[in-house]
Scaffold this active site. Structure first.
Site, PDB file in Angstrom:
ATOM      1  N   GLU A 239      39.361  51.170  37.939  1.00  0.00           N
ATOM      2  CA  GLU A 239      39.430  52.507  37.378  1.00  0.00           C
ATOM      3  C   GLU A 239      38.528  52.657  36.169  1.00  0.00           C
ATOM      4  OE1 GLU A 239      43.654  51.307  36.908  1.00  0.00           O
ATOM      5  OE2 GLU A 239      43.567  52.750  35.258  1.00  0.00           O
TER       6      GLU A 239
ATOM      7  N   CYS B 206      42.517  40.439  35.351  1.00  0.00           N
ATOM      8  CA  CYS B 206      41.988  39.709  34.200  1.00  0.00           C
ATOM      9  C   CYS B 206      42.725  38.385  34.098  1.00  0.00           C
ATOM     10  CB  CYS B 206      42.182  40.520  32.918  1.00  0.00           C
ATOM     11  SG  CYS B 206      41.522  39.672  31.457  1.00  0.00           S
TER      12      CYS B 206
ATOM     13  N   CYS C 152      49.415  43.683  28.243  1.00  0.00           N
ATOM     14  CA  CYS C 152      48.347  44.396  28.950  1.00  0.00           C
ATOM     15  C   CYS C 152      48.585  44.482  30.457  1.00  0.00           C
ATOM     16  CB  CYS C 152      47.027  43.698  28.671  1.00  0.00           C
ATOM     17  SG  CYS C 152      45.643  44.397  29.592  1.00  0.00           S
TER      18      CYS C 152
ATOM     19  N   CYS D 169      44.638  51.859  30.828  1.00  0.00           N
ATOM     20  CA  CYS D 169      43.672  51.422  31.832  1.00  0.00           C
ATOM     21  C   CYS D 169      44.209  50.184  32.545  1.00  0.00           C
ATOM     22  CB  CYS D 169      42.335  51.110  31.172  1.00  0.00           C
ATOM     23  SG  CYS D 169      40.961  51.633  32.176  1.00  0.00           S
TER      24      CYS D 169
ATOM     25  N   CYS E 139      46.913  38.609  28.351  1.00  0.00           N
ATOM     26  CA  CYS E 139      47.545  39.078  27.108  1.00  0.00           C
ATOM     27  C   CYS E 139      48.902  39.693  27.472  1.00  0.00           C
ATOM     28  CB  CYS E 139      46.662  40.096  26.405  1.00  0.00           C
ATOM     29  SG  CYS E 139      45.046  39.414  26.017  1.00  0.00           S
TER      30      CYS E 139
ATOM     31  N   CYS F 210      35.261  54.821  29.699  1.00  0.00           N
ATOM     32  CA  CYS F 210      35.825  53.479  29.581  1.00  0.00           C
ATOM     33  C   CYS F 210      35.657  52.789  30.937  1.00  0.00           C
ATOM     34  CB  CYS F 210      37.290  53.607  29.189  1.00  0.00           C
ATOM     35  SG  CYS F 210      38.117  52.039  29.068  1.00  0.00           S
TER      36      CYS F 210
END
Ligand code: SAH
Ligand code: SF4
Length: 360
Positions: free
Chosen positions: A91, A119, A126, A340, A123, A112
């Site tokens: 996205e 990922c 997130c 996001c 974290c 963005c």
């Protein structure tokens, strides 16, 4: 899956055309159709010989992304969900009239951009890291997000922030290949000063970008002023301690004129202690860095809480009183920005591509 033509640099496309026995100016014509005229298909490229268009259709696709959903409207934040050639999703978020958060001029449209599917850095706050890492995006998929956002919105994107899904510095070579396309005069021709890369703190790549000739901006996702706090929420801090990170940022400052931005999400009882603000102020001052305070955005499945507005303001005031340039975004309308990763998570979970993530 055919390779996308949007992933070619001018040099590599010139090489391909030479291999195919085409005249030299073909590469220029093609790049013009892709990046300036924003052609929808090879068929649209009317000044190319039919045989070449056919050959291109057989061997390549034009775009690496297909638009699936657009959320939001023209004067608000718009969120684009793109389907990739292998059925995965990424996205991008288009933010209108963004205040000057990363040193750029205000009142500009900021996009963005994602750099990976998922990922690996995990974290704890997130959405992008929740389902783990799937794969790197290639140059066509990164630069293509900008092209698609401009085609879908009919507007020019003025600023780019690499703050979507993924850790851009963990995909350094593809990222830099995409940046070449984005900044080149034959490509999207966006000035390097309008690009901001955000990293959770990959020290070697910070130094590599510091040595890079283009004036790209850098934002650091700090989220804790000391090792004990960063260790709690950011596994990357196990590898590179805050001392290593700050040393890399000193190196950045020795090489670059652009001021650094330190991003700091405020999470209740995790990193919102006012002592953290005092230590953060010391580092920011020494580095002449700007601080962006972002109250934590709720992520489904996670139990963290955003601190009260009073606490957020008190945190900011400590920085301001120490002479640090600090911004605090309290408006609710921004919720969609930092979220996001969530749209893709929902889509891929529904399609059974990934399992619904659980908090670890
Ligand atoms: N991997 C890079 C870039 C993508 S994350 C990085 O970490 O910097 C972009 C920004 O969104 C980071 O500052 C990240 O910490 C922030 N972010 C992630 N989850 C968030 C949440 N739930 N609320 C607010 N900001 C969040
Ligand atoms: Fe990855 Fe950045 Fe999210 Fe951390 S904040 S998990 S590095 S995308």
């Amino acid at each position: 899956m055919l390779p996308a033509l949007t992933g070619y640099s001018k040099d590599s496309l010139t090489e391909l055309m030479a291999e195919w026995g085409e005249p030299k100016f073909r590469a220029t014509q093609l790049l013009d159709w892709i990046w300036k005229k924003k052609a929808a298909s090879f068929e649209d490229m009317t000044n190319l010989p039919a045989a070449l268009r056919e050959k291109l259709t057989e061997t390549h696709c034009l775009h690496a992304l297909e638009s699936t959903t657009v959320q939001g409207s023209a004067d608000t934040t718009r969120k684009f969900l793109f389907k990739l050639g292998d059925g995965r999703y990424v996205e991008s978020v288009l933010i209108p009239a963004n205040p000057a958060l990363y040193g750029e001029k205000s009142d500009r449209r900021t996009l963005c951009v994602s750099s990976q599917v998922g990922c690996a850095y995990g974290c704890k706050f997130c959405a992008s890291g929740l389902a783990g890492f799937s794969r790197n995006l290639d140059a066509a998929e990164i630069a293509g997000q900008v092209l698609m956002a401009e085609r879908l919105s009919g507007e020019r994107v003025d600023n780019l922030v690499f703050m979507g899904m993924g850790e851009p510095f963990a995909n350094f070579d593809k990222l830099m290949a995409a940046i070449e396309i984005i900044t080149a005069d034959w490509g999207l021709h966006l000035g390097a000063r309008h690009l901001t890369i955000s990293t959770s703190g990959l020290v070697p790549q910070i130094k590599r970008l510091a040595d890079h000739p283009q004036q790209i901006r850098l934002a650091i996702s700090l989220h804790g002023a000391t090792d004990d706090v960063r260790d709690l929420i950011m596994p990357v801090n196990k590898k590179w301690k805050t001392a290593d990170l700050f040393e890399a940022l000193d190196y950045w400052n020795s090489r670059k004129k652009q001021h650094l931005t330190l991003e700091y999400i405020l999470i209740e009882n995790v990193n919102d202690d006012l002592e953290q603000a005092r230590i953060l102020a010391t580092h920011a001052k020494r580095l002449t860095a700007k601080v962006n305070l972002i109250p934590y955005n709720t992520v489904e499945g996670l139990e963290w809480v955003r601190p009260s507005e009073t606490r957020c303001r008190a945190f900011r005031d400590i920085l301001k009183n120490a002479g640090v340039s600090a911004t605090l975004r309290l408006e609710k309308g921004h919720d969609i920005d930092a979220a996001c990763g969530q749209l893709r998570l929902k889509q891929e979970t529904e399609e059974g591509i990934i399992e619904a993530p659980v908090k670890s």
